[in-house]
Design an enzyme around this catalytic site. Sequence first.
Site, PDB file in Angstrom:
ATOM      1  N   GLY A  97       4.718 -16.107  17.100  1.00 42.94           N
ATOM      2  CA  GLY A  97       3.591 -15.202  16.872  1.00 42.94           C
ATOM      3  C   GLY A  97       2.965 -14.542  18.086  1.00 42.94           C
ATOM      4  O   GLY A  97       1.901 -13.944  17.972  1.00 42.94           O
ATOM      5  N   ASP A 103       8.703 -13.413   9.166  1.00 50.69           N
ATOM      6  CA  ASP A 103       9.708 -14.290   9.788  1.00 50.69           C
ATOM      7  C   ASP A 103      10.296 -15.211   8.722  1.00 50.69           C
ATOM      8  O   ASP A 103       9.638 -15.512   7.729  1.00 50.69           O
ATOM      9  CB  ASP A 103       9.111 -15.131  10.931  1.00 50.69           C
ATOM     10  CG  ASP A 103      10.188 -15.586  11.913  1.00 50.69           C
ATOM     11  OD1 ASP A 103      10.256 -15.032  13.026  1.00 50.69           O
ATOM     12  OD2 ASP A 103      10.984 -16.480  11.559  1.00 50.69           O
ATOM     13  N   ASP A 112      12.897 -12.669   4.739  1.00 50.05           N
ATOM     14  CA  ASP A 112      14.093 -12.244   5.458  1.00 50.05           C
ATOM     15  C   ASP A 112      14.049 -10.724   5.629  1.00 50.05           C
ATOM     16  O   ASP A 112      13.875  -9.995   4.643  1.00 50.05           O
ATOM     17  CB  ASP A 112      15.304 -12.664   4.601  1.00 50.05           C
ATOM     18  CG  ASP A 112      16.618 -12.427   5.298  1.00 50.05           C
ATOM     19  OD1 ASP A 112      16.649 -11.663   6.282  1.00 50.05           O
ATOM     20  OD2 ASP A 112      17.625 -12.998   4.836  1.00 50.05           O
ATOM     21  N   ASP A 129      11.318  -8.450  17.605  1.00 48.65           N
ATOM     22  CA  ASP A 129      11.815  -9.257  18.725  1.00 48.65           C
ATOM     23  C   ASP A 129      12.824 -10.267  18.175  1.00 48.65           C
ATOM     24  O   ASP A 129      12.974 -11.356  18.687  1.00 48.65           O
ATOM     25  CB  ASP A 129      10.614  -9.958  19.379  1.00 48.65           C
ATOM     26  CG  ASP A 129      10.975 -10.701  20.649  1.00 48.65           C
ATOM     27  OD1 ASP A 129      11.927 -10.285  21.331  1.00 48.65           O
ATOM     28  OD2 ASP A 129      10.302 -11.704  20.946  1.00 48.65           O
ATOM     29  N   LYS A 159      14.386  -5.565  20.128  1.00 46.67           N
ATOM     30  CA  LYS A 159      15.192  -6.240  21.150  1.00 46.67           C
ATOM     31  C   LYS A 159      16.670  -5.937  20.933  1.00 46.67           C
ATOM     32  O   LYS A 159      17.145  -5.900  19.800  1.00 46.67           O
ATOM     33  CB  LYS A 159      14.964  -7.746  21.039  1.00 46.67           C
ATOM     34  CG  LYS A 159      15.929  -8.512  21.917  1.00 46.67           C
ATOM     35  CD  LYS A 159      15.464  -9.834  22.374  1.00 46.67           C
ATOM     36  CE  LYS A 159      15.230 -10.896  21.350  1.00 46.67           C
ATOM     37  NZ  LYS A 159      14.352 -11.922  21.939  1.00 46.67           N
TER      38      LYS A 159
HETATM   39  N1  SAM Z   1       8.346 -12.226  18.940  1.00 54.09           N
HETATM   40  C1  SAM Z   1       8.179 -13.636  18.697  1.00 54.09           C
HETATM   41  C2  SAM Z   1       6.990 -14.089  19.497  1.00 54.09           C
HETATM   42  O1  SAM Z   1       6.568 -13.359  20.374  1.00 54.09           O
HETATM   43  O2  SAM Z   1       6.463 -15.172  19.242  1.00 54.09           O
HETATM   44  C3  SAM Z   1       9.425 -14.418  19.058  1.00 54.09           C
HETATM   45  C4  SAM Z   1      10.565 -14.124  18.102  1.00 54.09           C
HETATM   46  S1  SAM Z   1      11.864 -15.290  18.225  1.00 54.09           S
HETATM   47  C5  SAM Z   1      12.605 -14.843  19.728  1.00 54.09           C
HETATM   48  C6  SAM Z   1      13.024 -14.708  17.054  1.00 54.09           C
HETATM   49  C7  SAM Z   1      12.636 -14.930  15.611  1.00 54.09           C
HETATM   50  O3  SAM Z   1      13.544 -14.180  14.788  1.00 54.09           O
HETATM   51  C8  SAM Z   1      12.768 -16.368  15.118  1.00 54.09           C
HETATM   52  O4  SAM Z   1      11.493 -16.859  14.787  1.00 54.09           O
HETATM   53  C9  SAM Z   1      13.656 -16.268  13.857  1.00 54.09           C
HETATM   54  O5  SAM Z   1      13.223 -17.074  12.786  1.00 54.09           O
HETATM   55  C10 SAM Z   1      13.504 -14.800  13.507  1.00 54.09           C
HETATM   56  N2  SAM Z   1      14.572 -14.274  12.639  1.00 54.09           N
HETATM   57  C11 SAM Z   1      15.909 -14.297  12.859  1.00 54.09           C
HETATM   58  N3  SAM Z   1      16.566 -13.729  11.821  1.00 54.09           N
HETATM   59  C12 SAM Z   1      15.616 -13.319  10.923  1.00 54.09           C
HETATM   60  C13 SAM Z   1      15.668 -12.667   9.649  1.00 54.09           C
HETATM   61  N4  SAM Z   1      16.822 -12.309   9.086  1.00 54.09           N
HETATM   62  N5  SAM Z   1      14.500 -12.402   9.001  1.00 54.09           N
HETATM   63  C14 SAM Z   1      13.317 -12.780   9.557  1.00 54.09           C
HETATM   64  N6  SAM Z   1      13.212 -13.399  10.772  1.00 54.09           N
HETATM   65  C15 SAM Z   1      14.342 -13.677  11.435  1.00 54.09           C
END
Ligand code: SAM
Length: 309
Positions: free
Chosen positions: A53, A79, A95, A120, A160
């Site tokens: 978050g 997320d 998703d 991200d 990203k």
């Molecule tokens: N931007 C966030 C922060 O600043 O706290 C960090 C994000 S983290 C690097 C990547 C996130 O992408 C993870 O929490 C993962 O659950 C989410 N993610 C990956 N595939 C996803 C999908 N298909 N739908 C939703 N979230 C997804």
Amino acid sequence: MGRSSKDKRDIYYRLAKEEGWRARSAFKLLQLDEEFCLFKGVQRAVDLCAAPGSWSQVLSRKLKKDDEKGTDVKIVAVDLQAMAPLPGVTQIQGDITKLSTAHEIIRHFEGHPADLVVCDGAPDVTGLHDVDEYIQAQLLLAALNITTHVLKTGGTFVAKIFRGKDITLLYSQLKIFFPSVTCAKPRSSRNSSIEAFVVCQGYSPPEGYVPNMSNPLLDHSYDVDFNQLEGPNRVIVPFLACGDLSAYDSDMTYPLQLDPNKAYQYLPPTQPPISPPYQQACHLRKNNLLSKEGLTSSCADEPKPSTKP
Ligand code: SAM
């Protein structure tokens, strides 16, 4: 290794805790904003792949500050994983590849489109570079698809990317929807990482484009080797380092005592993960149940720990 070693190795990890951010990634969005003024005039923002978050925190702090009453700004965070609540941020545990998630976002905005979508997103990294790049690219396409459902014409999309060998394909696809696409590398993103961010401005889909969730790469409807794109099809996207150049360098190691007048003090993370994938492994290790013997005798009913690193 002591608790302070990560503080020492990673200046942004340490600053994140000092400033109350849930993750060091907050600085990436802040530095992108310094360069692109992403938040100007934004009232509705979507944070895709938001957990834990820190980007939602940045959106909330920045947008609510500019909105005098603080009531007109709406932020939706999506997320797969649950996220500890954040004031002023609506969360969807869902998703980003699903149409239902797009509909849910629009419902929160009462039918209005978003001014800004940030993503991200990152899949679990396997360590196999080609696989990781491919999955990251798929996630970016999913983010672009959902963005075409929720973003207003003229809006901004930030995501990203991993700058691998097939990046030209992604740039080409983004250029179909945005006249301005820039690849940006914030100071807080390590030079040693192929991570960067695309900043896509002025959303303007092709005439007659109907938003959908299809993925040309997964649908196998493309049989072109995009590395061989030539002429106007080969898109050259500007590359920009962003964040004040005097900002901390994420690849450097800094002394623990940055301010000679202040003693170093270890700070716990701002928001510990609420249900991390490694939780079960920790539990098994703490209770000495990691050995095969332990698992078969006293831990038969426990689900096995994931083999992922
Ligand atoms: N931007 C966030 C922060 O600043 O706290 C960090 C994000 S983290 C690097 C990547 C996130 O992408 C993870 O929490 C993962 O659950 C989410 N993610 C990956 N595939 C996803 C999908 N298909 N739908 C939703 N979230 C997804």
